[in-house]
Scaffold this motif. Structure first.
Motif, PDB file in Angstrom:
ATOM      1  N   GLU A 157       0.839  -1.221   0.014  1.00  9.57           N
ATOM      2  CA  GLU A 157       0.153  -0.017  -0.064  1.00  9.57           C
ATOM      3  C   GLU A 157       1.011   1.336   0.007  1.00  9.57           C
ATOM      4  OE1 GLU A 157      -3.758   1.703   2.434  1.00  9.57           O
ATOM      5  OE2 GLU A 157      -2.865   0.252   3.230  1.00  9.57           O
ATOM      6  N   VAL A 158       0.478   2.268  -0.883  1.00  6.65           N
ATOM      7  CA  VAL A 158       1.164   3.596  -0.926  1.00  6.65           C
ATOM      8  C   VAL A 158       0.072   4.361  -0.696  1.00  6.65           C
ATOM      9  CG1 VAL A 158       2.386   5.162  -2.099  1.00  6.65           C
ATOM     10  CG2 VAL A 158       2.775   2.673  -2.629  1.00  6.65           C
ATOM     11  N   GLN A 159       0.461   5.369   0.615  1.00  4.24           N
ATOM     12  CA  GLN A 159      -0.630   6.261   0.850  1.00  4.24           C
ATOM     13  C   GLN A 159      -0.263   7.831   0.404  1.00  4.24           C
ATOM     14  OE1 GLN A 159      -1.124   5.944   4.989  1.00  4.24           O
ATOM     15  NE2 GLN A 159      -2.150   3.871   5.073  1.00  4.24           N
ATOM     16  N   LEU A 160      -1.098   8.338  -0.255  1.00  2.00           N
ATOM     17  CA  LEU A 160      -1.112   9.644  -0.419  1.00  2.00           C
ATOM     18  C   LEU A 160      -1.922  10.614   0.172  1.00  2.00           C
ATOM     19  CD1 LEU A 160      -1.045   9.041  -4.382  1.00  2.00           C
ATOM     20  CD2 LEU A 160       1.011   9.377  -2.946  1.00  2.00           C
ATOM     21  N   SER A 161      -1.616  11.965  -0.059  1.00  2.38           N
ATOM     22  CA  SER A 161      -2.453  13.027   0.470  1.00  2.38           C
ATOM     23  C   SER A 161      -2.755  14.182  -0.687  1.00  2.38           C
ATOM     24  CB  SER A 161      -1.989  13.696   1.811  1.00  2.38           C
ATOM     25  OG  SER A 161      -0.950  14.486   1.382  1.00  2.38           O
ATOM     26  N   PRO A 162      -3.808  14.799  -0.477  1.00  2.00           N
ATOM     27  CA  PRO A 162      -4.121  15.730  -1.736  1.00  2.00           C
ATOM     28  C   PRO A 162      -3.161  16.810  -1.956  1.00  2.00           C
ATOM     29  CG  PRO A 162      -6.027  15.739  -0.175  1.00  2.00           C
ATOM     30  CD  PRO A 162      -4.990  14.814   0.504  1.00  2.00           C
ATOM     31  N   ASN A 163      -2.566  17.138  -0.811  1.00  3.29           N
ATOM     32  CA  ASN A 163      -1.535  18.163  -0.908  1.00  3.29           C
ATOM     33  C   ASN A 163      -0.161  17.796  -0.487  1.00  3.29           C
ATOM     34  OD1 ASN A 163      -2.022  17.775   1.815  1.00  3.29           O
ATOM     35  ND2 ASN A 163      -2.420  19.981   2.307  1.00  3.29           N
TER      36      ASN A 163
END
Length: 183
Positions: free
Chosen positions: A70-76
């Motif tokens: 799993e790779v977790q991103l954020s909008p900013n």
């Protein structure tokens, strides 16, 4: 019937095969019940079970496709952090693992979901040389999820670093062509 040295003894009646196994002090194990006639082997059953378990363990050791990272991103997300996570995803896909991309919204970020979808689409576009999405990105609860599967080895880029540079150059050319400026 096959003996313990894997030599064929021929087709024997069941009673005769059992007596032969008892005389040798081993068990009569049915190996292929669906064959005509069924194939049995004279072998120590405990040792036979151990060998089967060993073969299954070896087969499981070589399976990578069922692993999911799993790779977790954020909008900013910062561009450097985006690149680091992109490189991790490329490495996972090159090792034949599936990659789950998760983007979580916190607080007021839910008001602008389009920024999150843009980040996920940008991430997927950067990985086209290594994997493809199983389904389009979906908003589930407070996050966007998408699963990527690795491309077959024949279609996948050979050198991850060179492929990444090629993708960046192609993106720059596309952006330069869209702006109307030539360099």
């Amino acid at each position: 019937v096959i003996d313990s040295d894997k030599k064929q003894l021929g087709v024997l009646p069941l009673g005769e095969a059992i007596n032969l196994a008892r005389s040798q002090g081993v068990d009569l194990v049915e190996i292929a019940p669906n064959a005509t006639p069924p194939v049995c082997r004279l072998v120590d059953f405990g040792k036979y079970r151990y060998e089967l378990a060993k073969q299954e363990k070896e087969a499981r050791k070589h399976q990578h496709a069922n692993k999911v990272k799993e790779v977790q991103l954020s909008p900013n997300i910062d561009p450097h952090d985006f690149g680091v996570k992109l490189q991790h995803a490329i490495n996972f896909l090159c090792e034949d693992m599936k990659v789950k991309i998760t983007l979580r919204f916190r607080g007021r970020e839910m008001a602008h979901k389009e920024f999150g979808f843009q980040q996920v689409e940008k991430f997927i576009a950067s990985l086209t040389l290594f994997g493809h999405p199983d389904a389009p990105a979906k908003l589930i609860g407070k996050g966007i999820n998408v699963m990527l599967s690795p491309l077959p080895r024949a279609k996948r880029a050979k050198n991850p670093r060179q492929a990444e540079r090629d993708a960046e150059l192609a993106a720059e050319r596309a952006a330069g062509g869209a702006n109307g400026s030539e360099s």
